[in-house]
Design an enzyme around this catalytic site. Structure first.
Site, PDB file in Angstrom:
ATOM      1  N   ASP A 107       0.914  -1.652   0.367  1.00  0.00           N
ATOM      2  CA  ASP A 107       0.045   0.393   0.197  1.00  0.00           C
ATOM      3  C   ASP A 107       0.902   0.832   0.226  1.00  0.00           C
ATOM      4  O   ASP A 107       0.111   2.908   0.115  1.00  0.00           O
ATOM      5  CB  ASP A 107      -1.280  -0.494   1.107  1.00  0.00           C
ATOM      6  CG  ASP A 107      -0.773  -0.151   2.769  1.00  0.00           C
ATOM      7  OD1 ASP A 107       1.101  -0.495   2.627  1.00  0.00           O
ATOM      8  OD2 ASP A 107      -0.214   1.023   3.130  1.00  0.00           O
ATOM      9  N   TYR A 112      10.971   3.653   1.107  1.00  0.00           N
ATOM     10  CA  TYR A 112      11.633   3.451   1.290  1.00  0.00           C
ATOM     11  C   TYR A 112      12.915   3.276   0.844  1.00  0.00           C
ATOM     12  O   TYR A 112      13.820   2.360   1.623  1.00  0.00           O
ATOM     13  CB  TYR A 112      11.129   1.928   1.168  1.00  0.00           C
ATOM     14  CG  TYR A 112      10.158   1.191   2.217  1.00  0.00           C
ATOM     15  CD1 TYR A 112      10.605   1.013   3.420  1.00  0.00           C
ATOM     16  CD2 TYR A 112       8.361   1.971   1.926  1.00  0.00           C
ATOM     17  CE1 TYR A 112       9.149   1.167   4.339  1.00  0.00           C
ATOM     18  CE2 TYR A 112       7.568   1.828   3.016  1.00  0.00           C
ATOM     19  CZ  TYR A 112       8.235   1.279   3.501  1.00  0.00           C
ATOM     20  OH  TYR A 112       7.404   0.857   4.498  1.00  0.00           O
ATOM     21  N   ARG A 154       9.740   2.332  15.213  1.00  0.00           N
ATOM     22  CA  ARG A 154       8.837   1.809  15.069  1.00  0.00           C
ATOM     23  C   ARG A 154       7.594   1.337  15.659  1.00  0.00           C
ATOM     24  O   ARG A 154       6.285   1.123  16.288  1.00  0.00           O
ATOM     25  CB  ARG A 154       8.713   1.519  13.476  1.00  0.00           C
ATOM     26  CG  ARG A 154       7.326   1.537  12.780  1.00  0.00           C
ATOM     27  CD  ARG A 154       6.779   3.057  12.925  1.00  0.00           C
ATOM     28  NE  ARG A 154       5.471   2.925  12.835  1.00  0.00           N
ATOM     29  CZ  ARG A 154       4.553   4.175  13.000  1.00  0.00           C
ATOM     30  NH1 ARG A 154       4.416   4.299  13.962  1.00  0.00           N
ATOM     31  NH2 ARG A 154       3.050   3.738  12.176  1.00  0.00           N
TER      32      ARG A 154
HETATM   33  C1  G6P Z   1       3.728   0.828   5.016  1.00  0.00           C
HETATM   34  C2  G6P Z   1       4.039   0.108   3.630  1.00  0.00           C
HETATM   35  C3  G6P Z   1       3.802  -1.109   4.504  1.00  0.00           C
HETATM   36  C4  G6P Z   1       4.116  -1.526   5.781  1.00  0.00           C
HETATM   37  C5  G6P Z   1       3.723   0.669   6.967  1.00  0.00           C
HETATM   38  C6  G6P Z   1       3.928   0.226   7.831  1.00  0.00           C
HETATM   39  O1  G6P Z   1       2.190   1.096   4.612  1.00  0.00           O
HETATM   40  O2  G6P Z   1       3.373   0.010   2.423  1.00  0.00           O
HETATM   41  O3  G6P Z   1       4.461  -1.973   4.216  1.00  0.00           O
HETATM   42  O4  G6P Z   1       3.619  -2.324   6.700  1.00  0.00           O
HETATM   43  O5  G6P Z   1       3.714   1.078   5.832  1.00  0.00           O
HETATM   44  O6  G6P Z   1       3.312   0.611   8.576  1.00  0.00           O
HETATM   45  P1  G6P Z   1       3.866   1.111  10.521  1.00  0.00           P
HETATM   46  O7  G6P Z   1       2.615   1.927  10.914  1.00  0.00           O
HETATM   47  O8  G6P Z   1       4.063  -0.407  10.822  1.00  0.00           O
HETATM   48  O9  G6P Z   1       4.594   1.285  10.602  1.00  0.00           O
HETATM   49 MN    MN Z   2       4.476  -2.101   2.261  1.00  0.00          MN
END
Ligand code: G6P
Ligand code: MN
Length: 443
Positions: free
Chosen positions: A172, A266, A286
């Site tokens: 996403d 990323y 995180r």
């Molecule tokens: C984005 C990425 C995901 C990931 C997420 C992490 O949406 O596409 O692959 O899992 O960020 O988010 P978080 O809130 O878990 O750090």
């Molecule tokens: Mn992702």
């Protein structure tokens, strides 16, 4: 023709995202009618908490939908049309180690990038293959929409181990970033434009963004990103929290390296690795942020709903991530021919990149199939970066299959976030110790 009601199982039912996914399914009921929703998880207690709240949400909004939850794979995977897979093997406690172990060695600690992502990949391959097999056995015509991380490694494992399975791997992040682009442009949503994009998962670039009249929107976007990155237009939610905002800001510095494209955030973990290490809190990562907020808030909200016996006033809501999944399911079930970025075998789509690489590119999705768009040749800079990264990902999957210590060490070393063979080995040895319960034995 009336759309046939679909049967869904959400694998990883105890996830912090489940309530949002269920809400999105209900919001889209008219486009994507549903007969049943099942939750499946191997962790009963964690799932039950979420499930009891979802049960109330479903009953209040669509009492005709049959809602159940189970830890029994036969019950879960029988008679479904779609498996929505969101595994988090080892939960946030292991994510914390994925992030903290590399930091201890002065290397980027991240959920999906670098050694942390590789470690997470090696935990996830086995359980994911297991649920693919359940799906193929009990619902051979179903599709799995897999958004389990680390998507790049998981997708490569699917390609090698279950090449004919009806699994589509998705992410996403482009969706979230396109929502930011839409806001920068003053548009309602990302659905107001079409994109050209290529790369690997969490490792790609937008090369074209045009409105539905064909007008090029890139110049305006670039003018903005050159000065400001993505930070200011990041909407409320996960990406607004401090560790993510730093990433949204970094988009500006990435952009400067190749100002003919827009960058996936990323890439900062590879191209700005030392800066990332320097700017991160190594003791509170995180995973800690999530355990203290999203996980806690979700747990409390589920308990509140169950205690009150109603979901009235809940903050559980759908988001772009969930919308993307439902739109994709709709395309596969009802032939909408919508365009999505999917992680698929290259097979010539990027002309000067290996056929057997899992790449993230636009595809047209129609009833029971996807058709990748042709990208053509990509420049040396992107190609070089992608070749190194895909080698790291492939070596990780080979290491899992063969139980090879050497290949896993090479996988760590090939990763651009890791500076030396010695450091790669030190991190690997710590990771082996931490992942004893999850990894195959390496020799
Ligand atoms: C984005 C990425 C995901 C990931 C997420 C992490 O949406 O596409 O692959 O899992 O960020 O988010 P978080 O809130 O878990 O750090
Ligand atoms: Mn992702």
């Amino acid at each position: 023709m009336e759309r046939q009601k679909q049967n869904i199982v959400i694998a990883g039912g105890g996830s912090t995202y489940t309530a949002g996914i269920v809400t999105m399914l209900l919001d889209n009921y008219d486009n994507f009618p549903i007969a049943s929703i099942k939750l499946y998880d191997n962790l009963e207690e964690r799932q039950t908490r979420v499930a009891k709240a979802c049960e109330i949400i479903v009953k209040e909004r669509h009492p005709d939908i049959v809602f159940t939850y189970t830890t029994d794979p036969v019950e879960a995977f029988k008679g479904v049309d779609f498996v929505m897979a969101q595994l988090r093997v080892g939960l946030f406690a292991m994510r914390e180690l994925d992030e903290k172990i590399p930091f201890k060695h002065g290397v980027v600690g991240q959920e999906t990038c670098g050694p942390g992502g590789i470690a997470y990949g090696l935990r996830t391959i086995g359980p994911l293959i297991e649920i693919i097999d359940y799906m193929e056995k009990y619902s051979p015509n179903a599709w799995m929409l897999n958004y389990s991380n680390p998507a790049a490694i998981v997708a490569e494992a699917c390609r090698i181990l279950r090449p004919d399975a009806r699994v589509i791997n998705i992410c996403d992040m482009p969706v979230c970033l396109e929502e930011i682009f839409a806001r920068i442009l003053g548009l309602n949503s990302r659905k107001d434009f079409d994109v050209r994009y290529y790369g690997l998962n969490h490792f790609g670039w937008w090369t074209q963004i045009r409105d539905h009249q064909g007008n090029d929107l890139m110049p305006r976007l670039m003018e903005y990103v050159r000065e400001h990155g993505y930070e200011e237009y990041t909407p409320q939610g996960q990406h607004k929290e401090s560790s993510w905002l730093e990433t949204m800001r970094a988009a500006k510095d990435l952009y400067a390296m190749d100002p003919t494209k827009l960058w996936n955030t990323y890439l900062k973990y590879y191209l700005m690795a030392p800066e990332t290490v320097a700017h991160s809190d190594h003791d509170y990562t995180r995973a800690n942020e999530i355990m203290d907020r999203r996980e806690k808030d979700t747990r409390e909200e589920c308990e509140r709903i169950v205690a009150a016996g109603t979901a009235k006033g809940t903050w559980f809501a759908s988001n772009e991530h969930a919308q993307f999944i439902v739109d994709l399911a709709c395309a596969l079930a009802f032939n909408t021919k919508e365009r999505f970025l999917l992680i698929v075998p290259n097979n010539g789509a990027i002309a000067n990149f290996p056929d057997d690489a899992m790449v993230e590119i636009p595809c047209i999705v129609s009833k029971d199939q996807y058709e990748p768009l042709s990208i053509g040749k990509i420049p040396t800079f992107q190609k070089g970066l992608m070749e190194q990264q895909i080698a790291s990902e492939k070596l990780a999957v080979e290491a899992w299959i063969e139980g090879s210590y050497q290949k896993l060490w090479q996988s760590f070393m090939m990763n651009k976030s890791v500076p030396s063979a010695k450091i790669a080995k030190e991190i690997l040895d710590d990771m082996i110790e931490a992942n004893k319960e999850f990894w195959p034995e390496l020799h």
